[in-house]
Design a protein around this motif. Structure first.
Motif, PDB file in Angstrom:
ATOM      1  N   TYR A 259       0.841  -1.198   0.000  1.00  0.00           N
ATOM      2  CA  TYR A 259       0.000   0.000   0.000  1.00  0.00           C
ATOM      3  C   TYR A 259       0.877   1.249   0.000  1.00  0.00           C
ATOM      4  N   LEU A 260       0.434   2.241  -0.758  1.00  0.00           N
ATOM      5  CA  LEU A 260       1.094   3.535  -0.778  1.00  0.00           C
ATOM      6  C   LEU A 260       0.070   4.576  -0.345  1.00  0.00           C
ATOM      7  N   PHE A 261       0.350   5.288   0.747  1.00  0.00           N
ATOM      8  CA  PHE A 261      -0.571   6.275   1.295  1.00  0.00           C
ATOM      9  C   PHE A 261      -0.169   7.654   0.793  1.00  0.00           C
ATOM     10  N   THR A 262      -1.123   8.396   0.223  1.00  0.00           N
ATOM     11  CA  THR A 262      -0.710   9.615  -0.470  1.00  0.00           C
ATOM     12  C   THR A 262      -1.785  10.675  -0.538  1.00  0.00           C
ATOM     13  N   ASN A 263      -1.329  11.916  -0.651  1.00  0.00           N
ATOM     14  CA  ASN A 263      -2.089  13.025  -1.184  1.00  0.00           C
ATOM     15  C   ASN A 263      -1.287  13.495  -2.386  1.00  0.00           C
ATOM     16  N   PRO A 264      -1.745  13.248  -3.625  1.00  0.00           N
ATOM     17  CA  PRO A 264      -0.880  13.383  -4.805  1.00  0.00           C
ATOM     18  C   PRO A 264      -0.360  14.805  -5.019  1.00  0.00           C
ATOM     19  N   GLY A 265       0.855  14.870  -5.577  1.00  0.00           N
ATOM     20  CA  GLY A 265       1.462  16.154  -5.885  1.00  0.00           C
ATOM     21  C   GLY A 265       2.157  16.132  -7.238  1.00  0.00           C
ATOM     22  N   SER A 266       2.392  17.306  -7.795  1.00  0.00           N
ATOM     23  CA  SER A 266       2.941  17.427  -9.141  1.00  0.00           C
ATOM     24  C   SER A 266       4.396  17.003  -9.241  1.00  0.00           C
TER      25      SER A 266
ATOM     26  N   GLU B 167       5.807  14.539  -8.081  1.00  0.00           N
ATOM     27  CA  GLU B 167       5.934  13.076  -8.100  1.00  0.00           C
ATOM     28  C   GLU B 167       5.287  12.473  -9.341  1.00  0.00           C
ATOM     29  N   THR B 168       5.191  13.256 -10.413  1.00  0.00           N
ATOM     30  CA  THR B 168       4.517  12.808 -11.635  1.00  0.00           C
ATOM     31  C   THR B 168       5.049  11.465 -12.107  1.00  0.00           C
ATOM     32  N   GLY B 169       6.373  11.301 -12.122  1.00  0.00           N
ATOM     33  CA  GLY B 169       6.966  10.070 -12.629  1.00  0.00           C
ATOM     34  C   GLY B 169       6.560   8.850 -11.828  1.00  0.00           C
ATOM     35  N   LEU B 170       6.403   9.001 -10.525  1.00  0.00           N
ATOM     36  CA  LEU B 170       6.001   7.871  -9.696  1.00  0.00           C
ATOM     37  C   LEU B 170       4.541   7.499  -9.948  1.00  0.00           C
ATOM     38  N   PHE B 171       3.658   8.499 -10.045  1.00  0.00           N
ATOM     39  CA  PHE B 171       2.245   8.176 -10.277  1.00  0.00           C
ATOM     40  C   PHE B 171       2.027   7.609 -11.673  1.00  0.00           C
ATOM     41  N   ALA B 172       2.830   8.053 -12.639  1.00  0.00           N
ATOM     42  CA  ALA B 172       2.753   7.447 -13.971  1.00  0.00           C
ATOM     43  C   ALA B 172       3.147   5.978 -13.912  1.00  0.00           C
ATOM     44  N   ALA B 173       4.158   5.671 -13.108  1.00  0.00           N
ATOM     45  CA  ALA B 173       4.590   4.278 -12.955  1.00  0.00           C
ATOM     46  C   ALA B 173       3.507   3.450 -12.268  1.00  0.00           C
ATOM     47  N   ILE B 174       2.828   4.037 -11.271  1.00  0.00           N
ATOM     48  CA  ILE B 174       1.748   3.324 -10.578  1.00  0.00           C
ATOM     49  C   ILE B 174       0.623   2.998 -11.549  1.00  0.00           C
ATOM     50  N   ALA B 175       0.263   3.971 -12.401  1.00  0.00           N
ATOM     51  CA  ALA B 175      -0.807   3.737 -13.377  1.00  0.00           C
ATOM     52  C   ALA B 175      -0.418   2.655 -14.375  1.00  0.00           C
ATOM     53  N   GLU B 176       0.858   2.615 -14.749  1.00  0.00           N
ATOM     54  CA  GLU B 176       1.313   1.617 -15.727  1.00  0.00           C
ATOM     55  C   GLU B 176       1.432   0.232 -15.109  1.00  0.00           C
ATOM     56  N   ASP B 177       1.888   0.169 -13.859  1.00  0.00           N
ATOM     57  CA  ASP B 177       2.132  -1.123 -13.221  1.00  0.00           C
ATOM     58  C   ASP B 177       0.842  -1.728 -12.659  1.00  0.00           C
ATOM     59  N   GLY B 178       0.124  -0.949 -11.823  1.00  0.00           N
ATOM     60  CA  GLY B 178      -1.187  -1.371 -11.351  1.00  0.00           C
ATOM     61  C   GLY B 178      -1.203  -2.349 -10.190  1.00  0.00           C
ATOM     62  N   ASP B 179      -0.053  -2.755  -9.646  1.00  0.00           N
ATOM     63  CA  ASP B 179      -0.046  -3.744  -8.569  1.00  0.00           C
ATOM     64  C   ASP B 179      -0.242  -3.110  -7.189  1.00  0.00           C
ATOM     65  N   ASN B 180       0.449  -2.030  -6.923  1.00  0.00           N
ATOM     66  CA  ASN B 180       0.351  -1.395  -5.606  1.00  0.00           C
ATOM     67  C   ASN B 180      -0.992  -0.694  -5.426  1.00  0.00           C
ATOM     68  N   ARG B 181      -1.538  -0.800  -4.245  1.00  0.00           N
ATOM     69  CA  ARG B 181      -2.815  -0.160  -3.943  1.00  0.00           C
ATOM     70  C   ARG B 181      -2.572   1.235  -3.374  1.00  0.00           C
ATOM     71  N   LEU B 182      -3.198   2.216  -4.001  1.00  0.00           N
ATOM     72  CA  LEU B 182      -3.047   3.602  -3.586  1.00  0.00           C
ATOM     73  C   LEU B 182      -4.155   3.944  -2.598  1.00  0.00           C
ATOM     74  N   VAL B 183      -3.791   4.532  -1.461  1.00  0.00           N
ATOM     75  CA  VAL B 183      -4.758   4.976  -0.456  1.00  0.00           C
ATOM     76  C   VAL B 183      -4.636   6.493  -0.371  1.00  0.00           C
ATOM     77  N   VAL B 184      -5.685   7.190  -0.801  1.00  0.00           N
ATOM     78  CA  VAL B 184      -5.635   8.646  -0.917  1.00  0.00           C
ATOM     79  C   VAL B 184      -6.336   9.296   0.269  1.00  0.00           C
ATOM     80  N   GLY B 185      -5.709  10.307   0.837  1.00  0.00           N
ATOM     81  CA  GLY B 185      -6.317  11.140   1.861  1.00  0.00           C
ATOM     82  C   GLY B 185      -6.261  12.585   1.418  1.00  0.00           C
TER      83      GLY B 185
ATOM     84  N   VAL C 163       4.596   6.505   2.731  1.00  0.00           N
ATOM     85  CA  VAL C 163       3.859   7.714   2.378  1.00  0.00           C
ATOM     86  C   VAL C 163       4.492   8.338   1.148  1.00  0.00           C
ATOM     87  N   ILE C 164       3.680   8.653   0.151  1.00  0.00           N
ATOM     88  CA  ILE C 164       4.159   9.451  -0.987  1.00  0.00           C
ATOM     89  C   ILE C 164       3.687  10.873  -0.748  1.00  0.00           C
ATOM     90  N   ALA C 165       4.622  11.743  -0.404  1.00  0.00           N
ATOM     91  CA  ALA C 165       4.297  13.117  -0.039  1.00  0.00           C
ATOM     92  C   ALA C 165       4.631  14.055  -1.205  1.00  0.00           C
TER      93      ALA C 165
END
Length: 576
Positions: free
Chosen positions: A24-31, A33-51, A74-76
């Motif tokens: 699990y990756l706990f996050t409030n997304p930010g600009s 970290e674009t490269g990491l969120f693009a990787a998450i969308a492409e990979d799809g295995d890790n579960r994103l928990v947004v607050g 935490v992805i900050a």
């Protein structure tokens, strides 16, 4: 097995985390970290928990770690976003929680000021150092992409090696979305450093000798007892000595709170001596970071895996950095070997310790009976109802400094329990979400917090609803910051505000907050309780909602204020 991976910096980071077992990756997304969120969308295995707030996200990761034992990741965001984490990173630091906070970084050395980034010449990672175990900066990784996996592995090691705590890692935002990078992942050590072993036999024997020679040894078990699974050994040691157990400030129930030797909070009260005829002459601190306040016993021994805070403000007569479970078992075995038949006399000599512990329970039960018809609900009555309704496999997250817990069975053989640790408000809602993710549907999770604490993190109900984390939230609403009023009265009992009952800023009504409506607006249903007769049915409905229906639910309970100034509803009544 080591393997070479290629892709963007975000892909390298994500694969390193996956290889470490992060789910699990706990996050409030930010600009940044674009490269990491693009990787998450492409990979799809890790579960994103947004607050919807970074502090809420950090509390989620903390609650997840405390109940699962796994690192909370935490992805900050860059500096402005990272600063939003401060209160909950402080809680995690005090609690020794293994968190890894990763943020993109707009390095300031070679550019003008940019948005949320540091001012030129300032280090984002360095700014986080005071509220983390360690803050690492990865500016140089734009010239060496292998540093992404190296820095991440190192951060995981640091977070999980005693003294455990949150670690902050900043990585160049540009590197995270740069393509064609290469790094190596995979380690047989699994990012873990083996912890200290049991204490030496001579040390174990010395501890056993001193414990047996003391007239009245006092035991205190700290959070490393819970963390390392040594609670059963703690109980066996206390029973072998027939010694009283006291607690200082803690984040876990390290000794069962309804055990007949559990005597409440340290320091040892004067009525303990009056009841038992015993004068404590030795304190044995096991797995404690330290003691909240002074240490009064003439002899002090302390053991545990974390030596950082041992003996910071008190002398130590014996101290050992060691593993706890086998060490405690060894001490218990050594007591009989060292003291022989003398050990059989301890139960007789300390026969009234259990009477003192029982009196604490009886006092609380009597209080609940005396107030069973009060309106609003007395906190002791709420406590008694919770003790009767909640099953033993409950996980309770608490964020209230004045909620009563004497009647509830926490610890070994009972409910699991945790609190913030540092006291920075905003922990409860996020921590309960993280705890529920950790236990899934196997166990019920109950959040008990005050109205003042809830307003720091009420946006978390949205996350509860989105991920259907079936938490029963119980809000003790006394319309005030009660613990602050208690503290003010203790610190300045003769002040005018205490004499006249005028406490600036502590009255939270006018206007009153509809906490049921606040939750319902974000997708979590609930109800309000104002009388005792409605309390038990509401609690049972709540348990039904989270267990059988698997839906989050909120119960707002109007509770009585306690202590000096409880009747005061004064506030500075002015408006524009």
């Amino acid at each position: 097995m080591r393997k070479t991976i290629t892709g963007t910096g975000g892909m390298l980071l994500l694969q390193t985390l996956k290889d470490a077992g992060v789910e699990y990756l706990f996050t409030n997304p930010g600009s940044a970290e674009t490269g990491l969120f693009a990787a998450i969308a492409e990979d799809g295995d890790n579960r994103l928990v947004v607050g919807k707030h970074e502090g809420l996200v950090a509390a989620m990761a903390d609650g997840y770690h405390r109940i699962s034992g796994k690192v909370g990741v935490v992805i900050a965001h860059v500096m402005g976003g990272s600063y939003q984490l401060a209160g909950q990173l402080f809680n995690a630091q005090v609690a020794g929680s293994s968190l890894l906070v990763i943020a993109g970084d707009w390095a300031s050395e070679l550019q003008d000021y940019r948005g949320l980034a540091p001012f030129p010449g300032l280090s984002q990672a360095e700014s986080m150092r005071p509220i983390t175990k360690e803050a690492r900066c990865a500016y140089q990784v734009h010239t060496n992409p292998k540093a992404i996996s190296v820095a991440t592995i190192r951060a995981l090691r640091e977070a999980t090696t005693p003294p455990t705590g949150p670690v902050y890692l900043s990585i160049s935002a540009e590197l995270l979305h740069t393509e064609g990078l290469e790094a190596t992942i995979g380690e047989d050590a699994h990012y873990q450093i083996e912890r200290p072993g049991p204490a030496r036999p001579a040390t174990i024997e010395a501890i056993a000798r001193r414990l047996g020679e003391a007239k009245c040894p006092v035991l205190m078990f700290g959070d490393d007892v819970w963390r390392t699974g040594a609670a059963a050994e703690a109980v066996r040691l206390a029973e072998a000595l027939e010694a009283p157990v006291f607690a200082s400030r803690q984040i876990f129930p390290n000794f069962p709170t309804r055990h007949p030797l559990f005597c409440g909070n340290y320091p040892v009260p004067k009525d303990f001596t009056r009841t038992t005829g015993l004068e404590p002459d030795l304190i044995f601190l096991v797995g404690c970071q330290g003691v909240h306040g002074s240490v009064n016993e003439p002899t002090i021994m302390q053991i545990g895996p974390n030596p950082l805070l041992m003996g910071r403000h008190y002398p130590l007569d014996l101290a050992a950095q060691c593993e706890l479970r086998d060490t405690l078992a060894g001490i218990t075995q050594a007591l009989g070997r060292v003291h022989g038949e003398k050990a059989s006399a301890w139960a007789r000599q300390r026969s009234k310790v259990r009477a003192f512990a029982a009196a604490l329970i009886e006092r609380e039960e009597k209080l609940a009976r005396e107030h069973e018809h009060d309106i609003p609900v007395h906190p002791a009555v709420l406590e008694a109802q919770l003790a009767a309704v909640l099953p033993k496999n409950t996980v309770m997250v608490q964020e209230s400094s004045t909620a009563r817990t004497t009647l509830m069975a926490f610890g070994h053989g009972g409910m699991e329990w945790t609190r913030s640790g540092g006291g920075s408000l905003g922990f409860g809602v996020g921590a309960a979400i993280g705890a529920k993710i950790a236990v899934q549907r196997d166990r019920p999770v109950v959040l008990h917090l005050g109205d003042g604490a809830l307003t720091y993190s009420a946006s978390g109900f949205w996350s509860m609803a989105r991920y259907n984390t079936a938490v029963l939230t119980i809000v003790s609403n006394n319309e005030s910051y009660q613990i602050v009023r208690h503290n003010w009265a203790r610190e300045m009992p003769d002040a005018k505000m205490i004499r006249e009952g005028k406490y600036p800023g502590l009255w939270l009504s006018a206007p009153a907050t509809d906490y049921v409506g606040l939750a319902r607006a974000q997708g979590v249903d609930g109800e309000a309780v104002t009388t005792v007769k409605d309390l038990e049915p509401a609690l049972r409905r709540g348990m039904e909602k989270i267990t059988r229906q698997n839906r989050p639910y909120l119960i707002e309970v109007s509770v009585a204020r306690e202590g000096i100034g409880a009747d005061s509803t004064w506030y500075q009544d002015w408006q524009l």
